[in-house]
Write a protein that holds these residues in place. Structure first.
Motif, short mmCIF file in Angstrom:
data_model
loop_
_atom_site.label_atom_id
_atom_site.label_comp_id
_atom_site.label_asym_id
_atom_site.label_seq_id
_atom_site.Cartn_x
_atom_site.Cartn_y
_atom_site.Cartn_z
N UNK A 183 39.96 40.52 44.75
CA UNK A 183 40.43 39.52 43.79
C UNK A 183 39.50 39.45 42.58
N UNK A 184 38.23 39.79 42.77
CA UNK A 184 37.30 39.79 41.65
C UNK A 184 37.50 41.00 40.76
N UNK A 185 38.11 42.06 41.30
CA UNK A 185 38.32 43.28 40.54
C UNK A 185 39.68 43.27 39.87
N UNK A 186 40.68 42.67 40.52
CA UNK A 186 42.04 42.63 39.99
C UNK A 186 42.43 41.16 39.81
N UNK A 187 42.17 40.58 38.65
CA UNK A 187 42.41 39.13 38.46
C UNK A 187 43.83 38.69 38.74
N UNK A 188 44.82 39.59 38.51
CA UNK A 188 46.21 39.20 38.74
C UNK A 188 46.45 38.76 40.18
N UNK A 189 45.70 39.33 41.12
CA UNK A 189 45.92 39.00 42.52
C UNK A 189 45.60 37.54 42.81
N UNK A 190 44.55 37.03 42.18
CA UNK A 190 44.15 35.64 42.42
C UNK A 190 45.24 34.67 41.96
N UNK A 191 45.94 35.03 40.90
CA UNK A 191 46.99 34.15 40.39
C UNK A 191 48.29 34.30 41.18
N UNK A 192 48.63 35.54 41.51
CA UNK A 192 49.91 35.78 42.18
C UNK A 192 49.87 35.50 43.67
#
Length: 297
Positions: free
Chosen positions: A140-149
């Motif tokens: 989640x720290x590498x792919x910010x979209x994952x934290x939101x989705x």
């Protein structure tokens, strides 16, 4: 034809008959103890059946073996041929083996089709002391979209070769360049399955060290280069895959390669008669094949 010529011909026929009887009484019982198939594990066996009659030459006896791996629960025809090999003219040892790269590549095909080259990584499997310059090891720290989705959901990665990786033998070296397919999924709550996120291609160059003992060929691998990643498809938009390379290289070094080395350490048994062992080994790597000379106990 003179009397001397007829006498020499009769003497020659006597010698041939003595050789034939000796082969029947001594050679054939020995050949019967040679393995036809050997079980490697619960997945694979190797076919060591003869592909032709043994040929007597002025230097010795040439015996052609098949040397092909096959699945224990299926046995489909191999879609590639064994490469031609030219044997060195050496006569310092009692016995010589030439093992084509075909044997190793049929093994790769069997284990690939059996799913033994597939690995699963979950986000929780990344250790907290993972050596990457981030405050957290989470994707989640590498792919910010994952934290939101998908907040607080587990990520699962499936890695497998796009095809069975084949070994290449060149003088003094054994290498292979696997291309891995990495698919990412998010695990949905309440056992609702998983959702595809993205797909990555990973490639690297690996060197293999081959070892031989008195009964089998073994090996171990070392990385020739780090994994390089390429984004193939994404359902969450573009992101920089370079930041993920450290995670995958760490996982490959500590999980994938040790698992493969454990399998390589088991090795391939040589087609030897019963209660026969090799000593005074001489080992060389040639184009398309391994060459082993040895004396026999």
């Amino acid at each position: 034809m003179g009397r001397d010529s007829r006498g020499r011909l009769a003497h020659f026929r006597q010698i041939c008959e003595m050789v034939r009887k000796s082969a029947i009484s001594r050679l054939e019982p020995c050949l019967r103890t040679l393995p036809v198939t050997l079980m490697i594990d619960q997945i694979a066996s190797i076919d060591y059946s003869l592909v032709g009659a043994p040929q007597v030459t002025s230097q010795g006896l040439d015996t052609p073996f098949k040397g092909e791996f096959f699945g224990r629960n299926w046995n489909a025809s191999v879609p590639f041929d064994a490469p031609p090999i030219t044997l060195p003219q050496k006569h310092d040892h009692m016995i010589y083996f030439a093992v084509s790269e075909y044997a190793f590549n049929t093994a790769s095909r069997v284990y690939h089709q059996a799913g033994q080259m597939k690995f699963t990584i979950q986000n929780k499997h990344i250790p907290l002391d993972f050596p990457i310059q981030l405050h957290t090891s989470s994707f989640w720290a590498i792919i910010p979209q994952l934290a939101m989705l998908y907040p607080n959901m587990e990520l699962e990665l499936e890695t497998s070769p796009e095809s069975a990786p084949f070994l290449t033998f060149t003088p003094g070296n054994v290498t292979f360049m696997p291309v891995m397919d990495i698919q990412a999924f998010v695990l949905l709550p309440k056992s609702a399955g998983r959702k595809s996120l993205f797909q990555i291609r990973a490639s690297t160059n690996i060197s293999i060290t081959i070892n031989v003992n008195s009964t089998r060929i073994t090996g171990s691998l070392t990385t020739g280069s780090e994994l390089k990643l390429e984004l193939k498809h994404s359902n969450i938009g573009f992101f920089n895959v370079n930041l993920m390379e450290s995670i995958f290289n760490y996982y490959a070094l500590h999980t994938v390669y040790p698992s493969l080395n454990a399998k390589l350490e088991e090795g391939i048994p040589l087609p030897l008669p019963r209660d026969t062992y090799l000593n005074s080994l001489e080992f060389q790597i040639h184009k398309n094949f391994l060459f082993l000379g040895a004396n026999v106990d």
